[in-house]
Scaffold this motif. Structure first.
Motif, mmCIF file in Angstrom:
data_model
loop_
_atom_site.group_PDB
_atom_site.id
_atom_site.type_symbol
_atom_site.label_atom_id
_atom_site.label_comp_id
_atom_site.label_asym_id
_atom_site.label_seq_id
_atom_site.Cartn_x
_atom_site.Cartn_y
_atom_site.Cartn_z
ATOM 1 N N THR A 8 14.840 -27.506 -41.911
ATOM 2 C CA THR A 8 12.406 -28.264 -40.985
ATOM 3 C C THR A 8 12.450 -28.991 -42.507
ATOM 4 O O THR A 8 11.578 -30.120 -42.135
ATOM 5 C CB THR A 8 12.440 -27.705 -40.949
ATOM 6 N N PHE A 9 12.201 -28.050 -43.752
ATOM 7 C CA PHE A 9 11.493 -28.772 -45.391
ATOM 8 C C PHE A 9 12.272 -29.738 -45.835
ATOM 9 O O PHE A 9 12.129 -30.879 -45.807
ATOM 10 C CB PHE A 9 11.634 -27.800 -45.673
ATOM 11 N N PHE A 13 13.149 -21.126 -31.258
ATOM 12 C CA PHE A 13 12.161 -21.691 -30.426
ATOM 13 C C PHE A 13 11.015 -21.275 -29.668
ATOM 14 O O PHE A 13 9.760 -21.620 -29.521
ATOM 15 C CB PHE A 13 13.257 -22.316 -29.505
ATOM 16 N N ILE A 14 10.974 -19.711 -30.634
ATOM 17 C CA ILE A 14 9.938 -18.956 -29.055
ATOM 18 C C ILE A 14 9.264 -18.522 -30.690
ATOM 19 O O ILE A 14 7.585 -18.749 -30.451
ATOM 20 C CB ILE A 14 10.167 -18.470 -28.423
ATOM 21 N N PHE A 31 10.003 -31.381 -34.069
ATOM 22 C CA PHE A 31 11.108 -31.073 -34.606
ATOM 23 C C PHE A 31 12.325 -31.493 -34.125
ATOM 24 O O PHE A 31 13.331 -31.920 -33.867
ATOM 25 C CB PHE A 31 11.310 -30.180 -35.697
ATOM 26 N N PHE A 32 13.093 -30.529 -33.158
ATOM 27 C CA PHE A 32 13.913 -29.891 -32.671
ATOM 28 C C PHE A 32 14.424 -31.033 -31.144
ATOM 29 O O PHE A 32 15.238 -31.732 -30.932
ATOM 30 C CB PHE A 32 14.102 -28.552 -31.955
ATOM 31 N N ARG A 33 13.125 -31.454 -31.035
ATOM 32 C CA ARG A 33 13.402 -32.678 -29.518
ATOM 33 C C ARG A 33 13.650 -33.668 -30.300
ATOM 34 O O ARG A 33 13.871 -34.792 -29.326
ATOM 35 C CB ARG A 33 11.938 -32.716 -29.346
ATOM 36 N N VAL A 84 10.004 -27.126 -22.656
ATOM 37 C CA VAL A 84 9.520 -27.893 -24.362
ATOM 38 C C VAL A 84 10.320 -28.988 -24.436
ATOM 39 O O VAL A 84 10.609 -29.924 -25.314
ATOM 40 C CB VAL A 84 8.894 -27.335 -24.914
ATOM 41 N N TYR A 85 11.811 -28.156 -24.688
ATOM 42 C CA TYR A 85 13.037 -28.455 -25.183
ATOM 43 C C TYR A 85 14.106 -29.680 -24.546
ATOM 44 O O TYR A 85 15.069 -30.353 -25.084
ATOM 45 C CB TYR A 85 13.877 -27.506 -26.672
#
Length: 674
Positions: A219-220, A270-271, A421-423, A445-446
């Motif tokens: 992610t970074f 995710f959570i 991000f993951f979406r 959410v995903y």
């Protein structure tokens, strides 16, 4: 960019970094979110019970077995030729059942020759679901890492850049090294992204077909790419820039896009880790605000709880009352010990953070001090979160409280939540040992359905009735007795789970006083995590671990342990999520091995005091003479407390996502979403 378009791209196009694969993020309208919640929370589970995707997975497993004899007769060269032929069929059919089953059988045969182990039917079952964008729940020890190689090979072979996401650098490097021979057989390049790599080294790893990486590093890297692109970060700007750039122009990004990701320990990512956004920041000199932080900490010590401020432990925040604000205003008017640039808002914020540091954040619980630095501890995993810092002056307030040099305040350069991000991945999948409890939220959410994979072997786990002792002292005495009985008298390995570093060290002192040899695994000793966990299955070994320290590392039972009953797990305090309790108990009785577990908790545990205070006080008074709560009442207390905690955490994740979307909308006019 759609998945169908992505599958039509050539590997050369994908390797060049053009186009940058990423799904446009369009937040669903409220009625769509409601429909998704109903679908994943009620309708889909009902359909899952009726068959559906699980039935197709069973068919693929049967078809894979039918190819087994055929693949066994081929030599290595013929297997590579067959893989090349199947590559086009996989792309043409978009991973259809027939082509996928044949390819899975081929990978299973190659794995047996190269790695010395073959995929179980349950792993083939999971591989099919992962390849088609699902979150699979596999029991602890069922081989999630190995199961992922099936969809990874299939996706990478057709030209999709694949990211296998784990929870830390050690697991990323370990898994990449262990599975690299299998990928190399098919000519696929595999590497690991770890913290020490330079930006150019990261670019080379991502240029390969398969990259293993931690969720944080990935992610970074994405945020750094967005920062490097600046105002050209939007898909339109990026497409225009790539269209006019001369051939061979170096790209400022390290990632080739977000094509396909398989997230291991997906419930944790995710959570549990989705409550706070990922923030890419720069550090400004700490001396500028040091005077204000020092004054605020001293001033906070004079304020009275309940009168000047209210402590909301369940939400981990402090609020100044009107009286408290008046006292801050009076101090500002007096001006004593205040820096000249102090403002009313700045003073109130500094005092609030100082109160939080003093009353909510405690050493060896929310953080540890290592080598003169405050390091945050992830409460859901028990691991140190390296290079992470609290924002808005809280980190500096805690450093001042501990008498450490200020590191300087962080200035935000870019931020994004894991939800957003993951979406953005065109194809997303996940694996976990515990996900059904949060299936509705993950689906909403995903967009991921949660499917449970059948066990490879029947479970032999045994669970004793939980006990709730009067107080912490009685609980620790019961834990020491249980450790002595199982480890010393029966010669079985024992794993004791605690919630905090402080609790693990308190238990360590009691075990030492009782003459019981043991090892402690917490955020202060996480460098030796893999070695400690690997030895935790030896006869008579006692391991004290915070939360899920060692998660992702297999515990092999030593010689003769299975005959003695296997590993015994002791839970000393219920966690805010029932999933984490289930993960801890899952450390025993893996893959059909024998094992047992028990919960020995205290009526004054933090979960009960914070999230069910009235009920816990009532039950304590009701059964004060007895000394222990009946099992039925303990079950009720636990359910009420964990339901309250999980509801608050879910609300915090929702608020964080909405705030992140609002910021993205505010910045959208400049072409930047972060």
């Amino acid at each position: 960019m759609s998945e169908s378009l992505l599958l039509r791209l050539s590997p050369r196009d994908l390797a060049s970094g053009r186009p940058y694969a990423e799904r446009d993020e369009r937040p669903p309208a409220w009625h769509d979110e409601l429909a998704l919640g109903l679908w994943h929370g009620g309708v889909r589970p009902a359909l899952r019970m009726m068959g559906g995707r699980a039935a197709s997975a069973r068919r693929v497993v049967a078809m894979t077995r039918s190819h087994q004899a055929e693949m066994a007769q081929l030599d290595d060269a013929q297997l590579r030729q067959r893989a090349a032929a199947l590559r086009h069929e996989l792309r043409r059919s978009r991973f259809g059942a027939a082509a996928t089953a044949a390819f899975f059988a081929l990978v299973r045969e190659v794995a047996g020759r190269v790695l010395g182990k073959r995929h179980y039917d349950s792993q083939v079952h999971a591989g099919w679901l992962l390849l088609h964008g699902a979150l699979v729940e596999m029991a602890t020890g069922e081989g999630k890492t190995f199961a992922a190689t099936l969809p990874v090979c299939a996706a990478a072979l057709v030209g999709l850049p694949v990211h296998v996401v784990t929870v830390n650098d050690y697991l990323a490097a370990r898994d990449a090294e262990a599975m690299a021979p299998l990928y190399a057989f098919f000519g696929l390049r595999c590497g690991a992204i770890v913290h020490e790599l330079t930006r150019e080294e990261r670019r080379l790893v991502y240029a390969g077909e398969i990259a293993y990486c931690s969720n944080k590093e990935l992610t970074f890297d994405y945020l750094r790419d967005r920062t490097a692109l600046g105002d050209r970060a939007s898909p339109l700007h990026r497409a225009l820039a790539q269209a006019v750039a001369p051939a061979g122009t170096p790209t400022p990004t390290v990632l080739r896009g977000l094509a396909f990701a398989i997230v291991d320990e997906a419930d944790s990512v995710f959570i549990d880790e989705a409550r706070t956004p990922l923030i890419l920041s720069a550090t400004v000199p700490g001396s500028e605000n040091a005077a204000l932080v020092g004054w605020a900490l001293a001033f906070a010590a004079t304020l009275r709880p309940g009168e000047d401020f209210e402590i909301e432990r369940a939400l981990m925040r402090v609020r100044l009352s009107e009286l408290g604000r008046e006292r801050v205003d009076a101090a500002l008017e007096d001006g004593a010990m205040l820096p000249p640039e102090a403002t009313r808002r700045g003073c109130a914020e500094a005092v609030t953070q100082a109160l939080s540091a003093r009353w909510l954040y405690h050493r060896d619980q929310q953080y540890v001090v290592v080598e003169g630095k405050v390091q945050i501890v992830d409460e859901s995993t028990g691991r140190v979160m390296a290079d992470r810092a609290w924002e808005r002056g809280l980190h500096q307030a805690i450093e001042a409280k501990e008498g450490l040099a200020a590191t300087g305040e962080r200035v935000t350069l870019a931020r994004i939540t894991y939800q957003r991000f993951f979406r953005r991945y065109l194809r997303l999948a996940g694996m976990s040992g515990t996900a059904t409890e949060v299936a509705a939220e993950i689906g909403r959410v995903y967009g991921l359905p949660v499917w449970r994979v059948p066990l490879h072997r029947p479970s032999q786990a045994r669970r004793a009735a939980p006990r709730c002792l009067r107080d912490g002292e009685a609980r620790w005495s019961a834990v020491v007795d249980s450790v002595r009985r199982h480890a010393i008298e029966q010669g079985r390995p024992v794993l004791v789970g605690t919630r905090t570093v402080l609790a693990s060290e308190q238990l360590s002192l009691r075990l030492a006083a009782a003459g019981i040899d043991h090892v402690v695994l917490n955020a202060k000793h996480d460098r030796d995590e893999a070695q400690i966990v690997a030895r935790a299955g030896a006869p008579g070994t006692v391991t004290v671990a915070t939360n899920m320290a060692g998660r992702g590392t297999d515990i092999q039972l030593g010689a003769g342990v299975a005959e003695r009953g296997g590993m015994h797990v002791i839970l000393t305090e219920y966690h805010e999520s029932a999933r984490i309790d289930r993960q801890l108990f899952g450390r025993a009785a893996r893959q059909g091995d024998p094992g047992s577990g028990e919960a020995l908790v205290s009526a004054d545990d933090e979960l009960f005091r914070v999230h069910a205070p009235r009920l816990s006080r009532f039950l304590l008074r009701l059964h004060a003479a007895r000394g222990e709560l009946p099992t039925a009442l303990l079950w009720l207390l636990r359910r009420v407390a964990q339901a309250s905690s999980e509801a608050r955490s879910r609300g915090a994740r929702t608020a964080s996502l909405k705030h992140d979307r609002r910021l993205a909308a505010m910045l959208s006019f400049s072409g930047r979403g972060e």
